[in-house]
Design an enzyme around this catalytic site. Structure first.
Site, PDB file in Angstrom:
ATOM      1  N   LYS A  78      40.654  26.817 -10.431  1.00 30.76           N
ATOM      2  CA  LYS A  78      40.912  25.985  -9.261  1.00 30.76           C
ATOM      3  C   LYS A  78      40.550  26.760  -8.005  1.00 30.76           C
ATOM      4  O   LYS A  78      40.877  27.948  -7.886  1.00 30.76           O
ATOM      5  CB  LYS A  78      42.388  25.575  -9.258  1.00 30.76           C
ATOM      6  N   SER A 152      47.032  18.254  -7.557  1.00 31.92           N
ATOM      7  CA  SER A 152      45.891  18.684  -6.769  1.00 31.92           C
ATOM      8  C   SER A 152      44.837  19.398  -7.607  1.00 31.92           C
ATOM      9  O   SER A 152      43.708  19.586  -7.175  1.00 31.92           O
ATOM     10  CB  SER A 152      46.362  19.622  -5.645  1.00 31.92           C
ATOM     11  N   SER A 176      51.181  19.458  -9.701  1.00 28.80           N
ATOM     12  CA  SER A 176      49.721  19.532  -9.760  1.00 28.80           C
ATOM     13  C   SER A 176      49.174  20.105 -11.056  1.00 28.80           C
ATOM     14  O   SER A 176      47.988  19.964 -11.341  1.00 28.80           O
ATOM     15  CB  SER A 176      49.195  20.367  -8.587  1.00 28.80           C
TER      16      SER A 176
END
Length: 444
Positions: A78, A152, A176
């Site tokens: 990420k 996210s 997330s």
């Protein structure tokens, strides 16, 4: 290479490597082609590229596969987690910096033989649960492109679901590391806060942030966990939690009240939940019903209380110095953190401490089960109502880190064709082995 499966797993890849029927460069080459073919899905910010990956392939020659548990296993990162020499953006181009070293979790994975293949898209500054709040584009759902991917950690989950990584790192403050797992039909492992180090991670709410992993199996999640778990010198948030084993919980707790469902597939989600409850009732005779109002009360503190000020404390200098660089919906949320004073923060801390004490007594040696999500939305619906739709996605997730719980998001029976449904097991931080035991029983 011929014969690479649609879904990549550690066990399959390791078996091929040991038999010498495949090698990591062949796997990476196929991943690069897959990423190019799905470029319009906005999975990647720094996509898989041989120039990036080559040094990690070459270093495998100096590692013995038998002593390197993740030898040759490709993983995604990420883009709020640092990879040495590769830009970190946190979903905001003007925030970009070039890290001189990798985050602690990334370094540990590389030391175990894993191969970083790229940096994935995310809701800007990890503020969102929908996967649409990025200046690098809305990440599409892996199965139905008109639906949200969840966020996210949007790109990380979709990269795994689309066979462009065997596992992917996400982060989790409000859900997330779990919501995108459920929406893309994969597993999401959220260890106890502090069990994995946070150094080299752009903070959202540092006091409750957690690095997570997405995989196609619980076993793969735990293999990653074993490689990265442990205190990190100089990391003030890391803690010494033991590697979880597998232990059957004394009780499975289900919500006493009927969960609320939302979105265009609310009825399908509701039916999937009751199917999952029926299956759990058959598998787990030690089921109890509990009032989950305390969990909901804790969840409300996260965005309806002063914890949002922690995000503002970390990012306000950048936001104020770079007008127009942050998405309007993200900036609105961040700026709301300026509305709280110290007294309101301490009031919330005291309230939360009372709730935590009660929940410790309630859960004890048990595991709570909730829907990971109560529904989903199309990306267009999120555009039309970005705050409410995002808020709905956190209904069964926001309480977790504030209450110092660990969690495993596990796929259940699909709600409909290409519409995954998932449940989440929650336990106290000291009881990660219980969510492993519950997950393993459900999988069987």
């Amino acid at each position: 290479m011929n014969g690479l499966p649609e879904k990549l797993t550690r066990n399959w890849l390791r078996e091929q490597y040991l038999k010498k029927t495949a090698n990591p460069e062949q796997v990476v080459t196929e991943i690069i082609e897959r990423a190019k073919a799905t470029a319009d899905m906005n999975i990647w910010i720094v996509p898989p590229d041989m120039d990036l990956i080559r040094p990690y392939l070459e270093r495998l020659a100096g590692l013995d596969i038998k002593n390197a548990p993740l030898w040759g296993i490709p993983f995604a990162i990420k883009d709020n987690i640092d990879l040495e020499g590769i830009k970190t953006t946190a979903g905001c181009p003007d925030y970009t910096y070039l890290p001189s070293k990798s985050a602690a979790v990334v370094k540990r994975l590389i030391d175990a033989g894993a191969i970083p293949v790229g940096k994935t898209n995310l809701d800007q500054f990890a503020t969102g649960l929908v996967g649409t709040r990025s200046l690098f584009g809305e990440t599409h759902n892996a199965l139905k492109e008109e639906l949200i991917s969840g966020g996210s950690s949007a790109g990380s989950a979709v990269a795994v679901a689309k066979g462009q990584a065997a596992f992917a790192l996400g982060t989790d403050t409000a859900g997330s590391g779990r919501v995108p797992a459920a929406l893309n039909g994969i597993y999401g492992w959220k260890p106890s806060c502090g069990a994995w180090p946070l150094s080299g991670v752009v903070p959202a709410c540092a006091s409750i942030d957690c690095v997570t992993v997405f995989c196609h199996s619980l076993a793969d999640c735990l293999a990653v966990d074993q490689a990265v778990r442990g205190q990190e010198p100089g990391d003030p948030w890391s803690k010494d939690y033991p590697v979880p084993s597998v232990r059957k919980p004394a009780y499975i707790y289900l919500p006493e009240e009927e969960p609320e469902f939302y979105g265009p597939f609310a009825k399908e989600y509701e039916q999937a939940w009751y199917k999952a409850v029926g299956r759990m009732t058959h598998i787990f005779p030690e089921i109890k019903r509990i009032d989950t109002a305390l969990f909901a009360k804790a969840a409300a503190i996260l965005y309806g209380g002063p914890w949002i000020a922690e995000r503002w404390a970390d990012l306000h200098h950048f936001v104020e110095a770079h007008p127009g660089s942050v998405l309007p919906v993200t900036e609105k949320i961040l700026r709301s953190g300026a509305d709280y004073d110290a007294a309101s923060l301490f009031q919330a801390i005291h309230e939360l401490q009372s709730i935590k004490a009660q929940i410790r007594t309630i859960l004890n040696e048990g595991v709570l089960v909730m829907p990971t999500c109560g529904g989903t939305w199309t990306r267009e619906q999120v555009r039309q109502d970005p705050i409410r739709t995002n808020s709905d996605m956190g209904r069964y997730t926001n309480h977790c880190n504030l209450l110092d719980l660990c969690a495993a998001a596990v796929p259940a029976e699909d709600a409909a064709d290409k519409l995954p449904f998932g449940i989440t097991f929650f336990a106290q931080a000291k009881n990660e082995d219980l969510i492993c035991g519950a997950s393993e029983l459900l999988i069987k």
